[in-house]
Design an enzyme around this catalytic site. Structure first.
Site, PDB file in Angstrom:
ATOM      1  CB  SER A 128       7.205 -18.857  15.907  1.00 31.35           C
ATOM      2  OG  SER A 128       5.797 -18.707  15.939  1.00 31.35           O
ATOM      3  CE  LYS A 159       1.954 -21.864  10.716  1.00 30.16           C
ATOM      4  NZ  LYS A 159       2.888 -20.740  10.904  1.00 30.16           N
ATOM      5  NE  ARG A 216      -4.132  -1.815   2.150  1.00 31.40           N
ATOM      6  CZ  ARG A 216      -4.149  -3.098   2.484  1.00 31.40           C
ATOM      7  NH1 ARG A 216      -3.055  -3.645   2.998  1.00 31.40           N
ATOM      8  NH2 ARG A 216      -5.228  -3.839   2.325  1.00 31.40           N
ATOM      9  NE  ARG A 217       4.603   0.951   4.271  1.00 28.66           N
ATOM     10  CZ  ARG A 217       3.981  -0.083   4.829  1.00 28.66           C
ATOM     11  NH1 ARG A 217       2.758   0.068   5.315  1.00 28.66           N
ATOM     12  NH2 ARG A 217       4.575  -1.263   4.924  1.00 28.66           N
TER      13      ARG A 217
END
Length: 308
Positions: free
Chosen positions: A229, A166, A35-36
């Site tokens: 993660s 997960k 979007r930029r």
């Protein structure tokens, strides 16, 4: 189908940037949009062989609508690299894309793929899933190299569900580790989580064996055992007393499990599915229970047989 030479990557988060880097290293011309971006969406997509969707689940439908409005050639292959579930009908990313692009081949990329490790050139494997074998083969060849092994399968639904679910479990495991509950508790949690994932897979009609492959068990193990993660980090930080807002600010990236947990909670309630881990994660994220209470609730559930 011919070999892919030009790829358009939609999304410039950690995963989108990593995929773009991987494709460039394999010799493809890569254009990236967010979007930029200064470049228009139409300019980035025009003439590309692969359209890679790497935006968040929350933004996927909006971006897909923008692409559909351009009425570009339908020869490009979609590669969905988004993980999550849409709350409107509990649809997967590829299903959202198929609604808008019914005449284009759609593939799904998912597996135990921590973006930071792949960006560092560490070895990894993934799955390209599609009902279109030719499209899957084209995408497989575009991404594969001596550090990134790519398999194919014909169960995009199961592949996506494994990648989405997960993330919720990783939040639970991060919470468990943040409370220093030990390896026994973590192992039990991951194992019982797999039972929940299989339950959801059966509800949607996915193939059971898919959840024991790279996009299922493989992704579950990677996401639940690595501090890299983002979802694991959310759970760990919540267990350390941080607020959800603070945890998300600290990781400075999207944690799709936060979004997906709410969808799973709705699914469990409306369809009567037994998803106790997902339900506890949803309540934890909504600040309705504490991390310690969430674990206590799971341990205090009625005794039952492991297999039925």
């Amino acid at each position: 189908m011919q070999e892919a030479k030009i790829a358009a990557v939609l999304g410039a988060g950690a995963w989108g940037l990593t995929l773009a880097q991987l494709l460039r290293s394999n010799g493809l011309e890569v254009r990236q949009w967010s979007r930029r971006s200064e470049a228009s969406l139409a300019t980035v997509l025009a003439g590309a062989d692969l359209w890679i969707m790497a935006v968040s689940m929350a933004g996927l439908a909006s971006v897909a609508d923008q692409v559909a409005a351009l009425s570009l050639s339908d020869r490009a292959i979609w590669v969905s690299a988004t993980k999550g579930l849409d709350p409107q009908g509990w649809r997967t990313p590829s299903q959202v894309l198929n609604d808008r692009f019914p005449h284009q081949p759609i593939t799904v990329l998912s597996g135990p793929n921590l973006s930071k490790e792949i960006a560092q050139g560490l070895p990894a494997a993934t799955v390209i899933a599609s009902r279109d074998r030719q499209a899957a083969t084209v995408v497989q060849k575009a991404f594969a190299n001596d550090r990134f092994r790519v398999y194919t399968n014909r169960d995009p639904l199961g592949t996506e569900l494994g990648g989405a679910l997960k993330n919720v479990i990783a939040i639970a495991v991060g919470t468990c580790d943040g409370l220093s509950l030990g390896a026994n508790a973590r192992s039990a949690l991951v194992t019982r989580a797999l039972a929940e994932i299989l339950r959801v897979g059966a509800y949607f009609g996915a193939r059971t064996e898919t959840f024991f492959g790279l996009s299922g068990l493989g992704d579950l193990l990677a996401t639940c055992t690595s501090p890299l993660s983002r979802n694991y980090q959310v759970g760990f930080r919540l267990a350390q007393g941080e607020s959800l807002e603070s945890a998300l600010t600290a990781i400075a990236a999207t944690a799709e499990g936060v979004y997906t947990a709410q969808v799973l909670a709705q699914l469990a309630e409306r369809e009567g599915l037994e998803l106790p881990i997902a339900a506890c994660v949803a309540e934890l994220l909504a600040d309705q229970i504490s991390p310690a209470t969430a674990i206590e609730r799971l341990m205090a559930r009625d005794l039952k047989a492991e297999l039925v």
